[in-house]
Every structure is written in C-alpha cells, then in structure tokens.
Motif scaffolding. Structure first.
Motif, PDB file in Angstrom:
ATOM      1  N   GLU A  68      -9.353   4.354 -10.147  1.00 36.04           N
ATOM      2  CA  GLU A  68      -8.126   3.774  -9.277  1.00 36.04           C
ATOM      3  C   GLU A  68      -8.213   2.383  -9.820  1.00 36.04           C
ATOM      4  O   GLU A  68      -7.244   1.810  -9.939  1.00 36.04           O
ATOM      5  N   GLN A 118      -0.349   7.952  -6.564  1.00 41.81           N
ATOM      6  CA  GLN A 118       0.633   7.163  -6.257  1.00 41.81           C
ATOM      7  C   GLN A 118       1.225   6.161  -7.310  1.00 41.81           C
ATOM      8  O   GLN A 118       2.367   5.994  -7.638  1.00 41.81           O
ATOM      9  N   ALA A 134       0.947  -1.149  -0.095  1.00 39.88           N
ATOM     10  CA  ALA A 134      -0.053  -0.110   0.126  1.00 39.88           C
ATOM     11  C   ALA A 134       0.903   1.129   0.053  1.00 39.88           C
ATOM     12  O   ALA A 134       0.588   2.181  -0.675  1.00 39.88           O
ATOM     13  N   ARG A 166      -4.077   7.049  -3.782  1.00 40.59           N
ATOM     14  CA  ARG A 166      -3.698   5.845  -4.567  1.00 40.59           C
ATOM     15  C   ARG A 166      -3.524   5.824  -5.741  1.00 40.59           C
ATOM     16  O   ARG A 166      -2.402   5.422  -6.404  1.00 40.59           O
ATOM     17  N   GLU A 191      -5.160   0.551 -11.610  1.00 44.75           N
ATOM     18  CA  GLU A 191      -4.327  -0.992 -10.974  1.00 44.75           C
ATOM     19  C   GLU A 191      -4.446  -1.890 -11.731  1.00 44.75           C
ATOM     20  O   GLU A 191      -3.329  -2.604 -12.016  1.00 44.75           O
ATOM     21  N   GLY A 221       2.431   1.369  -3.506  1.00 45.02           N
ATOM     22  CA  GLY A 221       1.549   1.521  -4.641  1.00 45.02           C
ATOM     23  C   GLY A 221       2.187   0.442  -5.510  1.00 45.02           C
ATOM     24  O   GLY A 221       1.801   0.557  -6.826  1.00 45.02           O
TER      25      GLY A 221
END
Length: 344
Positions: free
Chosen positions: A120, A147, A56, A144, A124, A59
C-alpha cells in the motif's frame, strides 16, 4: 509559476483523483486542501478533519510532478512484486520490461516482501508520480491499495493469479486448480500419508490458495493432510530442507510431501539425499513453479511450471494496448504445464 500558490506544487497532471475533487467533497476551496496537505497552520481542526476524510474516501495521492505542463505524461510503468529473492518474479519483470522498453517506457520496481501494508505504501508513493500503467502481483490488497489503483486512471494488471476479481485486468493462472492437479496426481499415484511444507501462508496468499486446492483434491479421494510444517518466514532452499526434516521427525511414516514451491522442494530433496531416503520409492516430493534448479538436481523434480516470463510480456502488452485505445480482455488465463518429473 506563482511561488506563493501551493496548488502549483501539487498539480494533478496525468490523471487520478484530483485536488479539486477532494475540495468539492470536503466543501472547501482547492487552496484550503493544499494548505492541509502542506500542514499549514492557518487551517481549523474541523476543516483539516473534513479534508483528511475526503482524501481517505477518494484515495487521493498528491501529484509530485511540480510545475509540469498540463499535457505532460510520464513514461513510467510501475511493477510491484513480493520478492526478488528467487527467479519467479524477476522473470515476470524481465518479460514486462522487455515490452515496455521496446515501446519507450521505463519500468519502476517496488518490492513488497509479501506485506500488504508495505505494498500500500509503495502504491501511494509511486502514484504521486502518475505512472502510465501498473503491474501488481496477486489479486489481494488492502482496501486503500485497491481504491488507489481503481482511482489511478491508468491501466492496472494483476498477475500470477486468476482466483478472484481483478481491479482492472488480470493475467495469470489458477493457483487453486494447480493445487488440485497436484493433489489428484499424488492421490491417484497411490500416496496416502501426505504432508506439506511451506513458508508463511498468511502472507504468500497464492501458496495458500494452492494448498487449499491441494486439500480439496485430497478430500475428493477420502484423504487429508497427514502432517504440515509451515514456517513464519519466506521460502528458501534451507527452509525446505529443515522443514522436511522437522516434518519427518513428527511424521516418519509419510509417503509424499507437497511443497509450496520448487525452492522448498529442492531443499527437501537435498535432505532426502543426505539422510538416505529413497525418492520416490519411500517418499514422493512435489513442488511448484518449474524452476531450472528442479531440472538440475539428480532427479528431476515433479512440479508445475508457470509461464512467468510470458505473463510479464502479456501484462505489459495489455497495458500498452489500453494506452492505444484498444480493449484487451480483462481476464487472461495463461494456464501452466504439469511436469511429471522423477520425484513422485
């Protein structure tokens, strides 16, 4: 490939935070990190928690290019836009894709629906394939998401906005200034009872910035919005028509209405035509984006034209230049064109 080694399935080809960096931060081996990522039972809860905290913090996104050679590079370019339901972002995509295809790259598209959490998740998922570059709409993202994009180690261009600090590079224009310019135009034209019709401003942050700039311009002239109708749904022709009808029912004395975009404004014009409201004599209407539909209606829409296709081209050019070792400017303000039209 060693079939018993899970690290072979989660290689770090193509850049980004590596599995080894996660292991170093967590104080464990790379094998242990892989076991956590594979939900292996033979890992203590304390170790699993340390690894997850490191993931976390950094990232980290696993690379799904299983078994690829260490020198392999993807030919994928990610483009994440909030919507494909109107012509604005498809034009951005068309401009970018034209440049990418000419250079031998393939654009992969994600649609966030103006939802930062969904954006997000898209980032990812796509980062796991280690794309060579990113185009993302807007400057606002979840912490996030920011990041992951910072750690992607691939060029990132945020488009269609200049009001904020880019992660890497930005190509667009100032939405705040566009709103100010329209507010000043209406105020200087003698309009005093001005309203606003828009979609969900908590999601469409660029429309919210334009409204902020619009309000600032009204304040310069000692004015304020006389009425506002903002629906919790995406903008559309129908929402513009029903939104204006609802606003005029509450504020029948309005002499001008600013819409979040041209779709909404054209819908408002359709309401005025059906209701026999004189535009612009009794009611001035103004939009944003400079869509062709605003030129095809009986009275050309007063609006601001954004260079959407060119922004897509320029964003792609910046990514390709960076991949060639060049250093394009980090902030590229392409401006916009004010279209006086016939509705204000």
């Amino acid at each position: 490939m060693n079939q018993n080694d899970p690290t072979q399935e989660l290689s770090d080809v193509g850049g980004g935070v590596t599995l080894q960096e996660v292991a170093q931060l967590a104080g464990v081996s790379s094998m242990t990190v892989s076991r956590v990522l594979h939900a292996h039972a033979n890992v203590s809860e304390q170790t699993r928690s340390k690894v997850q905290a490191a993931i976390a913090q950094l990232g980290y996104v696993p690379n799904r290019l299983a078994g690829a050679l260490a020198t392999a590079k993807t030919r994928l370019m990610v483009v994440i836009v909030p919507s494909l339901s109107n012509i604005v972002f498809p034009e951005v995509l068309r401009g970018a894709n034209q440049r990418f295809e000419a250079a031998g790259y393939q654009a992969v598209i994600g649609v966030s629906d103006y939802d930062q959490q969904k954006e997000e998740q898209l980032i990812e998922a796509m980062q796991s394939w280690r794309p060579s570059g990113w185009i993302v709409a807007g400057l606002e993202h979840t912490p996030r998401a920011r990041q992951m994009l910072r750690e992607a180690r691939s060029p990132v261009v945020e488009v269609m906005d200049m009001d904020g600090d880019p992660i890497d590079m930005a190509v667009g224009f100032s939405n705040l200034q566009a709103g100010r310019d329209m507010g000043r135009f209406l105020a200087r034209g003698g309009r005093r009872r001005i309203g606003y019709v828009g979609g969900h401003l908590d999601r469409d942050l660029r429309a919210a910035k334009r409204l902020q700039g619009f309000n600032e311009a009204l304040a310069e002239h000692g004015l304020a919005l006389h009425g506002q109708h903002s629906a919790d749904e995406p903008s559309s022709l129908l929402l513009g028509r029903t939104g204006l009808a609802a606003l005029l029912e509450q504020h029948p004395d309005l002499d001008a209405v600013y819409f979040s975009n041209d779709d909404m404004a054209v819908g408002g014009l359709m309401h005025c035509i059906a209701a026999g409201i004189d535009v612009p004599g009794k009611l001035a209407l103004a939009g944003f984006n400079g869509l062709q539909i605003g030129e095809a209606v009986p009275k050309r829409l007063t609006t601001i034209r954004s260079p959407r296709f060119e922004i897509g081209e320029r964003a792609a050019d910046h990514i390709l230049a960076r991949l060639q070792g060049k250093q394009p400017q980090s902030r590229d303000d392409m401006g916009y064109e004010f279209v006086t039209g016939q509705t204000a």
